[in-house]
Design an enzyme around this catalytic site. Structure first.
Site, PDB file in Angstrom:
ATOM      1  N   GLY A 213       0.820  -1.211   0.000  1.00  0.00           N
ATOM      2  CA  GLY A 213       0.000   0.000   0.000  1.00  0.00           C
ATOM      3  C   GLY A 213       0.846   1.249   0.000  1.00  0.00           C
ATOM      4  N   ASN A 214       0.205   2.377   0.201  1.00  0.00           N
ATOM      5  CA  ASN A 214       0.950   3.631   0.284  1.00  0.00           C
ATOM      6  C   ASN A 214       0.298   4.550   1.314  1.00  0.00           C
ATOM      7  OD1 ASN A 214      -0.981   5.503  -1.088  1.00  0.00           O
ATOM      8  ND2 ASN A 214      -0.673   4.022  -2.755  1.00  0.00           N
ATOM      9  N   ARG A 215       0.883   5.702   1.513  1.00  0.00           N
ATOM     10  CA  ARG A 215       0.485   6.556   2.638  1.00  0.00           C
ATOM     11  C   ARG A 215      -0.713   7.458   2.362  1.00  0.00           C
ATOM     12  NH1 ARG A 215       4.405   6.179   6.406  1.00  0.00           N
ATOM     13  NH2 ARG A 215       6.493   5.621   5.651  1.00  0.00           N
ATOM     14  N   SER A 216      -1.303   7.367   1.196  1.00  0.00           N
ATOM     15  CA  SER A 216      -2.414   8.276   0.893  1.00  0.00           C
ATOM     16  C   SER A 216      -3.588   8.040   1.850  1.00  0.00           C
ATOM     17  CB  SER A 216      -2.868   8.057  -0.549  1.00  0.00           C
ATOM     18  OG  SER A 216      -4.062   8.759  -0.770  1.00  0.00           O
ATOM     19  N   ALA A 279      -4.041   7.573  -5.076  1.00  0.00           N
ATOM     20  CA  ALA A 279      -2.645   7.183  -5.267  1.00  0.00           C
ATOM     21  C   ALA A 279      -2.665   5.722  -5.702  1.00  0.00           C
ATOM     22  CB  ALA A 279      -1.878   7.361  -3.968  1.00  0.00           C
TER      23      ALA A 279
END
Ligand code: C5P
Length: 409
Positions: A213-216, A279
């Site tokens: 995943g990512n930090r969005s 994102a």
């Protein structure tokens, strides 16, 4: 929100329910209308009572649903109701109800109210496909629309008989969106526009419990959908994170880039604007393990494959099928933000890029504020200094919709 600031505060809505299998869905509509602050009087046909019970409507609305003309305590409730209504919504509207309204027949509480009102009328049709396509129904709908009333087409999906086709009552968000538009409950700058917004970081599954995943946080995307709704738009928020209900917006929960792509591509034909805030992970694991990967097997090697570029794919389709659609992309950069933004604007053929340097204090992931550059294809660049994400959303929607709609090269 205080009750006075709710979009339908002070509005009196007559909710008409005619006798179709979709009648049970009108209970949800009643609840939504009340949540938006409306004062609702349910008016049911006799045959609606075959599908839903009056006590449910009484309990939720706090009013006795009107069914018969002659048994009500008031001698002429329909004229009073019709005169006092700010809007009459009929959901579901059956073939029979549409036929009566087209002909001006007034033989029960609902049809009489319909003929006795000068308020806007919204009819959400629901019936079997064959009925919806029957020339008599087509002609009645045409007549009703020609008189300035709004008929919401049924949607395609599984029908009561188990088969698939057009006939299902439109989703509650669509029906409520139409009510808001008619009543101008929201603002009006984007009235009649359908805006598709994506939000959050995609989660690319590794196994049933893990993902890349990512930090969005999705906050900027949610803010864009909320602002678009406040400006009067309807649409959809395709999101990987939990989002509050937004009037007139369908919430579509997705996880991976592939799911997000499906959700976006299947809605392209109805949209006026696409705002790709999400994102989207550039890569996903080539294979997703069926079972949780165990530690005993040693550290796994995860092979990645490229995800589709949803924005580029959607834009390519829209430039052919809907050149007037407005497309906005986002770029979160850590270095040389403006240069990368310019490059993406050109490569993805979008109308505007919203560029932020996520290393800046108070900007980017997880915060409630943002500072961005808006780079538009007319060559203009504008800077929004640190502001609430709702304000950034309003500014970018204003700018995107103000862009000259020359066909894209
Ligand atoms: O090239 P980059 O990933 O920085 O572009 C960001 C923009 O493209 C965002 O609007 C994002 O939502 C979109 N995007 C996409 N599909 C991808 C990657 C990015 O739609 N696979």
């Amino acid at each position: 929100m205080t009750s006075a600031s709710l979009p339908l505060a002070g509005k009196h809505v007559v909710l008409g329910v005619s006798g179709g299998i979709a009648a049970y869905k009108s209970v949800e509509l009643l609840r939504r209308l009340m949540d938006l602050g409306a004062d609702v009087t349910p008016v049911l046909t006799r045959s609606a009572l075959e599908f839903v019970g009056a006590p449910t409507f009484r309990a939720l609305s706090g009013r006795d649903p009107l069914v018969d003309l002659f048994r009500a305590d008031e001698p002429i409730p329909h004229t009073k109701l019709g005169q006092g209504a700010d809007l009459v919504l009929v959901a579901p509207a059956t073939a029979n109800l549409l036929a009566k309204f087209a002909a001006g027949i007034a033989d029960d509480a609902l049809t009489t109210t319909l003929v006795a009102t000068a308020a806007p009328v919204v009819l959400a049709a629901a019936m079997h496909t064959e009925m919806w396509l029957h020339p008599s129904v087509v002609a009645n709908v045409k007549t009703i629309r020609a008189r300035g009333f709004r008929v919401i087409d049924p949607e395609r999906g599984r029908l009561a008989g188990g088969d698939v086709g057009y006939g299902r009552l439109a989703e509650p968000d669509v029906v409520i969106g139409a009510v808001l538009e008619e009543l101008g409950g929201a603002g009006s700058t984007l009235r009649g526009r359908y805006v598709l917004v994506t939000a959050g970081g995609t989660r690319e599954p590794i196994d049933p419990v893990r993902y890349i995943g990512n930090r969005s946080s999705g906050k900027q995307g949610i803010a864009v959908a909320q602002e678009a709704a406040r400006m009067g738009a309807t649409g959809a928020l395709v999101t990987t994170v939990a989002a509050p209900a937004i009037p007139g917006f369908e919430l579509v929960q997705v996880e991976s880039a592939l799911e997000m792509r499906d959700a976006v591509m299947s809605r392209l034909d109805r949209l006026d604007a696409l705002v790709m805030c999400a994102a989207v992970a550039d890569f996903r694991p080539a294979e997703v393990a069926d079972q949780k990967i165990k530690r005993d097997g040693g550290a796994p090697e995860i092979k990645l494959v490229a995800n589709p570029d949803i924005l580029a794919e959607a834009t390519a389709v829209l430039r052919r099928s809907k050149p007037e659609a407005v497309v906005v992309g986002f770029a979160a950069e850590t270095i040389d933000a403006l240069r990368h933004g310019e490059e993406k604007l050109a490569r993805k053929r979008v109308d505007m890029m919203v560029v932020n340097d996520v290393t800046e204090e108070g900007a980017g992931f997880g915060t409630d504020t943002n500072s961005v550059w808006l780079i538009a294809r007319d060559g203009s660049r504008s800077r929004i200094e640190l502001a609430a994400k709702r304000e950034v959303a309003a500014a970018l929607l204003d700018k995107a919709f103000a862009l000259d709609r020359e066909p894209h090269a």
